[in-house]
Design a protein around this motif. Structure first.
Motif, PDB file in Angstrom:
ATOM      1  N   TYR A   9      -8.558  13.331   1.906  1.00  0.00           N
ATOM      2  CA  TYR A   9      -7.757  13.411   2.922  1.00  0.00           C
ATOM      3  C   TYR A   9      -7.238  11.229   2.771  1.00  0.00           C
ATOM      4  O   TYR A   9      -6.236  11.962   3.794  1.00  0.00           O
ATOM      5  CB  TYR A   9      -8.236  12.406   3.760  1.00  0.00           C
ATOM      6  N   ARG A  49     -13.653  16.009   0.905  1.00  0.00           N
ATOM      7  CA  ARG A  49     -12.807  15.970   1.758  1.00  0.00           C
ATOM      8  C   ARG A  49     -12.703  14.420   2.148  1.00  0.00           C
ATOM      9  O   ARG A  49     -11.169  14.204   2.697  1.00  0.00           O
ATOM     10  CB  ARG A  49     -13.017  16.795   2.589  1.00  0.00           C
ATOM     11  N   PHE A  64     -10.400  11.128   9.798  1.00  0.00           N
ATOM     12  CA  PHE A  64     -10.842  12.247   9.169  1.00  0.00           C
ATOM     13  C   PHE A  64     -12.017  12.348  10.258  1.00  0.00           C
ATOM     14  O   PHE A  64     -12.790  11.095   9.672  1.00  0.00           O
ATOM     15  CB  PHE A  64     -11.191  12.194   8.150  1.00  0.00           C
ATOM     16  N   PHE A 117      -3.751  11.102   5.327  1.00  0.00           N
ATOM     17  CA  PHE A 117      -4.361  11.117   6.603  1.00  0.00           C
ATOM     18  C   PHE A 117      -4.611  10.112   6.907  1.00  0.00           C
ATOM     19  O   PHE A 117      -6.055   9.014   6.224  1.00  0.00           O
ATOM     20  CB  PHE A 117      -5.713  12.146   6.787  1.00  0.00           C
ATOM     21  N   ALA A 156      -7.107  14.238   9.999  1.00  0.00           N
ATOM     22  CA  ALA A 156      -7.292  15.676   9.838  1.00  0.00           C
ATOM     23  C   ALA A 156      -8.962  16.100   9.666  1.00  0.00           C
ATOM     24  O   ALA A 156      -9.819  15.047  10.353  1.00  0.00           O
ATOM     25  CB  ALA A 156      -7.714  15.627   8.154  1.00  0.00           C
TER      26      ALA A 156
END
Length: 624
Positions: free
Chosen positions: A364, A360, A372, A369, A349
């Protein structure tokens, strides 16, 4: 101690506690340079935080019945929690929340021995000091006890009620709303405030944040728990077995999986829809590759809800337009990133903004993910000012450069979900230069011309950035597909009114037309792409993922097979209505009910969906 003296002392301690936190984390000069409306917002929030802090001190007094012991205990407790939060954010990029204390055992196991010794030594010293003061100080009279009980329960009861009723949103939405409703936006709101936990702490102080977050958890347990049987989810996510066919979830080991790159461009929209006089051909690259429109769940803001729909294929409208990133996604949740991980993708991400916005940094991780890349990773703090435009947003060179750097890793396929920010509202500045576009329509104010010039310039820059990315991707040996779309229409304020965009006042108020939610959807690939697949008036954000997997020739997991089945009967399940397809062959009403069930299970239930899908994820990874 006299009553008035004690209450003044408690109020003073509450104020100093909040002030100390404010001075610790705030640059005073920066605060003074903020727009007046934002300073007012912050000051009122701090005011409510002082009141809440005062009520919490009074509540502790009800237990201890000793004034100075109460002050010591309350402030040591706030200091310890604040310190833990600072360290957690430093090392894990996530804020301390009440549910973290359920992981106390795991934390003790993982913590280094020296840290554990220091913690317990400090805790023993604090307890000894507090116990010594408690024993030395006499219990005070019943008048103080009942007064503090009445004050604390009344104030805390108000804040609990405000939290449960979403800060009195229903009462304050009536035409004859009470005059006090003008203050409801300043109340603590950790349930749906878009800024996320980190910024909420900065604006409230830790004690007010932690209290509000605790009430959020209680509210979720009391009113938002859905009881969806595991067998029901199992039936939804187990595709029928068809004889003599391969499992659609299996990947041919000889197949080269393509890079999949999403670019969600901040507020990108076709501004020519305002009026024929708007300059055309501003975005030739996007126009050349546009295949349809994306139907966003949001207008003028709410970027994270668009991400939420694209990455999970869940539905904002069915979840009362809550900000799921802030309110719901606190545990592992099946997503496009999680599925592609299992197929051997490297999943990233990217956002050229702070890692804490919309939570976030923690969301994430829960979506699977592997990394990030935020602005903190893209450029050093010392160099960051060079990349910030007049409006305070980072230029998109940062994120497009990060995408290109990530694509140089050719050892495995890349899944990148990138969110841009440089063309973020508001547009009352010349961040890209003044008078780049001549606005010829009569009756348009200079303020609106300036805003539109800035916005159109940002659109043009987005197109130029995308062209550079596609030129670079064209050189890649690995098959690559790029999906570009705007997250929502821009917040152009009076520009819409002056161009007569809404049509009627009712349309402006209700925003019940799909044209208020459609942004350009452009698809590019360095391999043959069947554009007939996209030949629809719009593609809903919550149905985009299986469409992309299909275009990229990546098999659909059982989860995405179910989403595709819903999509076969519904073009969109949206604020503007449930839009049926012309080719629905299934039981549309039943499919909608099942889709609602899936949403409830994941966001308000036991999340059996993740448990049901987990074996297939693990099987895919084992086969790599």
């Amino acid at each position: 101690m006299k009553t008035l003296r004690q209450q003044v002392l408690f109020l003073l301690v509450a104020f100093v506690s909040i002030l100390a936190f404010f001075l610790y984390q705030e640059n005073i000069q920066h605060f003074l340079n903020l727009p007046e409306a934002y300073r007012k917002l912050r000051l009122f929030k701090y005011g409510f935080s002082v009141l809440l802090n005062y009520a919490l001190i009074s509540l502790i007094y009800v237990v201890l019945r000793r004034t100075f012991a109460t002050i010591l205990v309350s402030q040591v407790l706030i200091f310890i929690l604040t310190l833990i939060n600072i360290k957690k954010e430093q090392y894990l990029s996530a804020s301390l929340i009440p549910s973290d204390f359920l992981l106390a055992k795991e934390t003790l196991i993982a913590a280094p021995m020296l840290l554990k010794l220091a913690f317990f030594a400090g805790l023993i010293i604090c307890i000894a000091l507090m116990w010594g003061l408690y024993k030395k100080e006499r219990a005070e009279n019943n008048t103080l006890l009942w007064l503090n009980a009445m004050l604390s329960f009344s104030i805390l009861g108000f804040f609990v009620t405000a939290n449960f009723q979403n800060n009195f949103s229903e009462i304050c939405s009536d035409e004859n709303k009470p005059s006090l409703c003008k203050y409801n936006i300043y109340l603590p709101n950790t349930h749906s405030d878009w800024v996320g936990d980190h910024m909420n702490i900065r604006q409230l102080g830790f004690s007010a944040f932690f209290f509000s977050k605790t009430v959020d958890g209680i509210k979720a347990k009391v009113s938002n728990t859905a009881h969806i049987p595991e067998a029901k989810i199992q039936s939804l996510l187990t595709p029928p077995i068809v004889a003599n066919t391969k499992n659609q979830n299996n990947v041919d080991s000889d197949k080269v999986l393509p890079n999949i790159i999403f670019v969600m461009s901040e507020s990108h929209w076709d501004a020519t829809k305002l009026d024929p006089s708007i300059p055309t051909n501003i975005t030739p690259t996007i126009a050349k590759n546009q295949v349809s429109q994306l139907l966003s769940p949001s207008f003028g803001g709410g970027t994270a809800n668009v991400e939420f729909e694209v990455l999970t294929s869940l539905n904002t409208h069915l979840n009362q337009n809550q900000l799921a990133y802030v309110a719901k996604l606190k545990r592992p949740t099946y997503s496009l990133a999680m599925y592609l991980n299992s197929l051997g993708y490297n999943t990233t991400a990217m956002h050229n903004n702070g890692k804490y916005f919309y939570n976030r940094s923690s969301v994430y991780q829960n979506l699977g993910f592997q990394q990030f890349t935020s602005i903190e990773n893209m450029v050093s703090a010392a160099q960051r000012a060079k990349y910030i435009n007049q409006a305070g947003w980072a230029n998109d060179e940062l994120i497009y450069n990060s995408i290109q750097q990530q694509l140089k890793q050719q050892d495995q396929p890349q899944f990148i979900y990138a969110i841009s920010v440089e063309n973020h509202p508001m547009y009352n500045d010349d961040r890209f230069g003044a008078n780049n576009f001549k606005i010829t329509k009569s009756g348009i104010s200079d303020r609106s011309k300036r805003a539109l010039n800035t916005y159109l310039s940002g659109m043009q820059r987005a197109d130029q950035h995308l062209k550079a990315l596609l030129d670079s991707a064209q050189q890649l040996e690995r098959p690559t597909i790029v999906i570009f779309f705007g997250d929502h229409l821009p917040n152009l304020q009076n520009v819409y009114d002056e161009y007569g965009f809404w049509g009627t006042e009712q349309a402006k108020t209700e925003k019940n037309d799909v044209r208020f939610y459609q942004t350009p959807l452009a698809i590019w690939s360095n391999f043959p792409l069947n554009k007939k697949q996209w030949a629809e008036p719009f593609i809903s954000a919550h149905f985009l993922a299986p469409q992309v997997l299909k275009a990229a020739h990546v098999p659909l997991s059982p989860y995405y097979q179910f989403i595709q089945k819903v999509n076969a009967c519904y073009a969109a399940i949206h604020k503007t209505g449930n839009h049926m397809t012309k080719t629905c062959e299934g039981n549309a009403a039943q499919l909608l009910k099942e889709y609602k069930t899936l949403n409830l299970d994941i966001l308000d239930g036991k999340n059996f969906s993740y448990q049901v899908m987990r074996p297939s994820l693990e099987a895919n990874q084992a086969a790599l």
